[in-house]
Design a protein around this motif. Structure first.
Motif, PDB file in Angstrom:
ATOM      1  N   SER A   1      -6.627  13.367  -9.559  1.00 61.82           N
ATOM      2  CA  SER A   1      -6.509  14.745  -9.065  1.00 61.82           C
ATOM      3  C   SER A   1      -5.709  14.832  -7.772  1.00 61.82           C
ATOM      4  CB  SER A   1      -7.904  15.369  -8.864  1.00 61.82           C
ATOM      5  OG  SER A   1      -8.637  15.353 -10.071  1.00 61.82           O
ATOM      6  N   GLY A   2      -4.692  13.998  -7.629  1.00 62.42           N
ATOM      7  CA  GLY A   2      -3.836  14.061  -6.452  1.00 62.42           C
ATOM      8  C   GLY A   2      -4.414  13.442  -5.206  1.00 62.42           C
ATOM      9  N   LEU A   3      -5.541  12.714  -5.326  1.00 65.47           N
ATOM     10  CA  LEU A   3      -6.159  12.057  -4.176  1.00 65.47           C
ATOM     11  C   LEU A   3      -5.802  10.573  -4.158  1.00 65.47           C
ATOM     12  CD1 LEU A   3      -9.742  13.645  -4.090  1.00 65.47           C
ATOM     13  CD2 LEU A   3      -7.786  14.167  -2.619  1.00 65.47           C
ATOM     14  N   TRP A   4      -5.591  10.051  -2.946  1.00 68.78           N
ATOM     15  CA  TRP A   4      -5.226   8.649  -2.782  1.00 68.78           C
ATOM     16  C   TRP A   4      -6.122   7.993  -1.736  1.00 68.78           C
ATOM     17  CZ3 TRP A   4      -1.204   6.021  -5.304  1.00 68.78           C
ATOM     18  CH2 TRP A   4      -0.425   6.822  -6.142  1.00 68.78           C
ATOM     19  N   LYS A   5      -6.240   6.681  -1.864  1.00 69.37           N
ATOM     20  CA  LYS A   5      -6.976   5.868  -0.898  1.00 69.37           C
ATOM     21  C   LYS A   5      -6.079   4.744  -0.429  1.00 69.37           C
ATOM     22  CE  LYS A   5     -10.847   2.574  -0.677  1.00 69.37           C
ATOM     23  NZ  LYS A   5     -11.953   1.963  -1.453  1.00 69.37           N
ATOM     24  N   LEU A   6      -5.896   4.612   0.891  1.00 73.77           N
ATOM     25  CA  LEU A   6      -5.099   3.519   1.432  1.00 73.77           C
ATOM     26  C   LEU A   6      -5.973   2.272   1.593  1.00 73.77           C
ATOM     27  CD1 LEU A   6      -2.921   5.222   4.193  1.00 73.77           C
ATOM     28  CD2 LEU A   6      -2.257   4.586   1.875  1.00 73.77           C
ATOM     29  N   HIS A   7      -5.385   1.095   1.301  1.00 72.09           N
ATOM     30  CA  HIS A   7      -6.099  -0.170   1.457  1.00 72.09           C
ATOM     31  C   HIS A   7      -5.758  -0.780   2.812  1.00 72.09           C
ATOM     32  CE1 HIS A   7      -7.569  -0.016  -2.554  1.00 72.09           C
ATOM     33  NE2 HIS A   7      -6.400  -0.210  -3.139  1.00 72.09           N
ATOM     34  N   PRO A   8      -6.741  -0.937   3.694  1.00 69.59           N
ATOM     35  CA  PRO A   8      -6.469  -1.555   5.000  1.00 69.59           C
ATOM     36  C   PRO A   8      -5.811  -2.925   4.877  1.00 69.59           C
ATOM     37  CG  PRO A   8      -8.655  -0.572   4.981  1.00 69.59           C
ATOM     38  CD  PRO A   8      -8.148  -0.499   3.575  1.00 69.59           C
ATOM     39  N   SER A   9      -6.213  -3.717   3.886  1.00 74.18           N
ATOM     40  CA  SER A   9      -5.646  -5.064   3.736  1.00 74.18           C
ATOM     41  C   SER A   9      -4.160  -5.006   3.422  1.00 74.18           C
ATOM     42  CB  SER A   9      -6.386  -5.824   2.627  1.00 74.18           C
ATOM     43  OG  SER A   9      -6.272  -5.147   1.385  1.00 74.18           O
ATOM     44  N   ALA A  10      -3.734  -4.040   2.601  1.00 72.47           N
ATOM     45  CA  ALA A  10      -2.315  -3.923   2.246  1.00 72.47           C
ATOM     46  C   ALA A  10      -1.491  -3.540   3.466  1.00 72.47           C
ATOM     47  CB  ALA A  10      -2.137  -2.885   1.138  1.00 72.47           C
ATOM     48  N   ILE A  11      -2.020  -2.627   4.286  1.00 67.04           N
ATOM     49  CA  ILE A  11      -1.323  -2.222   5.511  1.00 67.04           C
ATOM     50  C   ILE A  11      -1.234  -3.395   6.477  1.00 67.04           C
ATOM     51  CG2 ILE A  11      -1.394  -0.664   7.497  1.00 67.04           C
ATOM     52  CD1 ILE A  11      -2.915   1.314   5.706  1.00 67.04           C
ATOM     53  N   ALA A  12      -2.346  -4.102   6.636  1.00 59.99           N
ATOM     54  CA  ALA A  12      -2.383  -5.216   7.587  1.00 59.99           C
ATOM     55  C   ALA A  12      -1.482  -6.367   7.144  1.00 59.99           C
ATOM     56  CB  ALA A  12      -3.824  -5.713   7.734  1.00 59.99           C
ATOM     57  N   ARG A  13      -1.437  -6.662   5.846  1.00 56.90           N
ATOM     58  CA  ARG A  13      -0.577  -7.732   5.362  1.00 56.90           C
ATOM     59  C   ARG A  13       0.896  -7.398   5.593  1.00 56.90           C
ATOM     60  NH1 ARG A  13      -2.709 -11.511   1.669  1.00 56.90           N
ATOM     61  NH2 ARG A  13      -0.798 -11.532   0.423  1.00 56.90           N
ATOM     62  N   ARG A  14       1.240  -6.132   5.357  1.00 57.42           N
ATOM     63  CA  ARG A  14       2.638  -5.731   5.579  1.00 57.42           C
ATOM     64  C   ARG A  14       3.013  -5.876   7.046  1.00 57.42           C
ATOM     65  NH1 ARG A  14       7.234  -6.590   4.945  1.00 57.42           N
ATOM     66  NH2 ARG A  14       8.468  -5.362   6.387  1.00 57.42           N
ATOM     67  N   ARG A  15       2.108  -5.479   7.955  1.00 53.87           N
ATOM     68  CA  ARG A  15       2.398  -5.610   9.388  1.00 53.87           C
ATOM     69  C   ARG A  15       2.486  -7.083   9.789  1.00 53.87           C
ATOM     70  NH1 ARG A  15       1.407  -0.510  11.826  1.00 53.87           N
ATOM     71  NH2 ARG A  15       2.475   0.905  10.376  1.00 53.87           N
ATOM     72  N   ALA A  16       1.666  -7.931   9.172  1.00 47.14           N
ATOM     73  CA  ALA A  16       1.718  -9.370   9.472  1.00 47.14           C
ATOM     74  C   ALA A  16       3.056  -9.956   9.037  1.00 47.14           C
ATOM     75  CB  ALA A  16       0.569 -10.087   8.769  1.00 47.14           C
ATOM     76  N   ILE A  17       3.541  -9.580   7.840  1.00 45.42           N
ATOM     77  CA  ILE A  17       4.824 -10.083   7.349  1.00 45.42           C
ATOM     78  C   ILE A  17       5.955  -9.660   8.283  1.00 45.42           C
ATOM     79  CG2 ILE A  17       6.506  -9.861   5.474  1.00 45.42           C
ATOM     80  CD1 ILE A  17       4.118  -9.721   3.556  1.00 45.42           C
ATOM     81  N   LYS A  18       5.854  -8.443   8.808  1.00 46.38           N
ATOM     82  CA  LYS A  18       6.873  -7.981   9.750  1.00 46.38           C
ATOM     83  C   LYS A  18       6.871  -8.827  11.014  1.00 46.38           C
ATOM     84  CE  LYS A  18       8.604  -3.931  12.214  1.00 46.38           C
ATOM     85  NZ  LYS A  18       8.379  -2.508  12.560  1.00 46.38           N
ATOM     86  N   LEU A  19       5.681  -9.195  11.494  1.00 49.45           N
ATOM     87  CA  LEU A  19       5.596 -10.043  12.682  1.00 49.45           C
ATOM     88  C   LEU A  19       6.197 -11.416  12.411  1.00 49.45           C
ATOM     89  CD1 LEU A  19       2.017  -9.205  14.031  1.00 49.45           C
ATOM     90  CD2 LEU A  19       4.221  -8.407  14.896  1.00 49.45           C
ATOM     91  N   PHE A  20       5.953 -11.954  11.217  1.00 52.03           N
ATOM     92  CA  PHE A  20       6.502 -13.262  10.869  1.00 52.03           C
ATOM     93  C   PHE A  20       8.016 -13.215  10.686  1.00 52.03           C
ATOM     94  CE2 PHE A  20       2.098 -14.298   9.301  1.00 52.03           C
ATOM     95  CZ  PHE A  20       1.860 -15.300  10.232  1.00 52.03           C
ATOM     96  N   SER A  21       8.565 -12.039  10.426  1.00 51.72           N
ATOM     97  CA  SER A  21      10.022 -11.931  10.342  1.00 51.72           C
ATOM     98  C   SER A  21      10.658 -12.090  11.720  1.00 51.72           C
ATOM     99  CB  SER A  21      10.419 -10.582   9.734  1.00 51.72           C
ATOM    100  OG  SER A  21      10.131  -9.505  10.622  1.00 51.72           O
ATOM    101  N   GLU A  22       9.888 -11.853  12.776  1.00 50.25           N
ATOM    102  CA  GLU A  22      10.373 -12.037  14.140  1.00 50.25           C
ATOM    103  C   GLU A  22      10.343 -13.517  14.530  1.00 50.25           C
ATOM    104  OE1 GLU A  22       8.022  -9.534  16.625  1.00 50.25           O
ATOM    105  OE2 GLU A  22       8.456  -7.716  15.455  1.00 50.25           O
ATOM    106  N   ARG A  23       9.265 -14.196  14.174  1.00 47.24           N
ATOM    107  CA  ARG A  23       9.193 -15.654  14.322  1.00 47.24           C
ATOM    108  C   ARG A  23       8.106 -16.181  13.384  1.00 47.24           C
ATOM    109  NH1 ARG A  23       6.892 -14.152  19.542  1.00 47.24           N
ATOM    110  NH2 ARG A  23       4.785 -14.987  19.829  1.00 47.24           N
TER     111      ARG A  23
END
Length: 341
Positions: free
Chosen positions: A238-260
């Motif tokens: 019905s047009g409702l969504w739930k964000l997964h904290p783990s998916a957000i956190a993993r993406r941010r971690a990968i971005k940090l690893f792209s720096e070093r």
């Protein structure tokens, strides 16, 4: 055995060379044979690039192939009747000649056969393949290489249903018949605005209305907002969504690893935590399959006390089992079972 059957002569065909020729023998388990008999129109596929070990795929499963030598050679005769006595003829003559002329020609000698065994599909490289065609929005340049479903079936060692499951797992989607994956930078750009809208309007990350997000982000196509929500969460209906904290956190971690690729544990934990929404507390298990902690914790009864974090994504490891273990032990001389799962 039909004891009334008369001896029948056989001979080698004119083209017999003593080699296996165009024929191969495959020993199959009973359940595999039952599946083929129940689905006679289904096809079998041999898959493998020159540098890969070939696998056998049905529409649903993937099987390994192992060549086994046999001490007894097998002679192959096509279309050999099961009731040989019928070839003797009613008058007792001509049967053997009929056999030689039509059915008694040996076409191949086999000194080995293939054994098959059900295995996991080799789909770990699918993300790497689709990196060539990231989706950066409708106005971005079209990649030089694009893949249809059939293209992927040709290069990925998996059955059709297993490929579809793998595509769903990495959140791939089709645009004009070609498979694409949301570009990490473009996806995070949209995600930042989504999180900003959630904070500004006091929404819950566990119940987000897609229409409301689209109105809050008028500069982005609804289709791309939906792809972002799907990439970092799940649709509740019905047009409702739930964000997964783990998916957000993993993406941010990968971005940090792209720096070093190597961080001190304290610096990484602090930087990682500050990159996330204030009410989202990062968990170390969310880094499984992305990073390694040093030193290793061999005492499972105690909490780990690492001093550094190293980027080591499982998705880049070889799919070949021997090569995969070689890569793992080139990185570390010792592993504990939870790290390998």
């Amino acid at each position: 055995v039909n004891k009334s059957a008369l001896p029948v002569e056989i001979s080698f065909s004119e083209n017999f060379s003593g080699a296996s020729g165009d024929y191969r023998i495959i020993e199959v388990p009973p359940e595999f044979l039952a599946h083929l008999e129940a689905h006679p129109t289904n096809k079998l596929y041999l898959k493998g690039l020159p540098e890969q070990e070939a696998v056998l795929c049905t529409e649903e499963e993937t099987y390994s192939l192992k060549l086994t030598e046999s001490s007894n050679s097998v002679l192959l005769l096509p279309h050999l009747p099961s009731n040989l006595s019928s070839l003797s003829g009613g008058d007792g003559g001509g049967g053997a000649d009929t056999m030689i002329g039509k059915n008694g020609r040996i076409v191949s000698k086999q000194s080995a056969y293939y054994e098959i065994q059900k295995m996991q599909p080799r789909v770990s490289g699918l993300s790497e393949v689709l990196k060539e065609c990231y989706w950066e929005g409708a106005l971005a340049n079209t990649p030089k290489v694009l893949y249809t479903t059939q293209d992927l079936l040709n290069i990925v060692q998996a059955s059709s249903s297993q490929l579809q499951a793998a595509l769903a797992q990495i959140k791939a989607f089709q645009v004009d018949g070609f498979w694409r994956v949301l570009d990490p930078a473009y996806g995070e750009e949209i995600l930042n605005f989504v999180l900003g809208a959630i904070l500004e309007r006091g929404w819950s990350v566990t119940e987000i209305k897609e229409d409301a997000v689209s109105r809050a982000l008028p500069d982005y196509p609804k289709s791309d907002i939906r792809r972002c929500l799907d990439h970092f969460g799940e649709e509740l209906g019905s047009g409702l969504w739930k964000l997964h904290p783990s998916a957000i956190a993993r993406r941010r971690a990968i971005k940090l690893f792209s720096e070093r690729e190597i961080w001190s544990f304290v610096d990484f934990q602090r930087t990682w935590s500050s990159s996330l929404p204030h009410d989202l507390e990062p968990q170390l298990e969310w880094l499984n399959g992305i990073a390694l902690f040093e030193p290793q914790n061999f005492d499972v009864t105690q909490a780990p006390t690492p001093t550094s974090v190293i980027y080591f994504p499982a998705s880049t490891l070889p799919t070949n089992l021997r090569q995969r273990f070689n890569a793992l032990f080139a990185q570390r001389s010792k592993w504990i079972l939870p790290e390998l799962r």
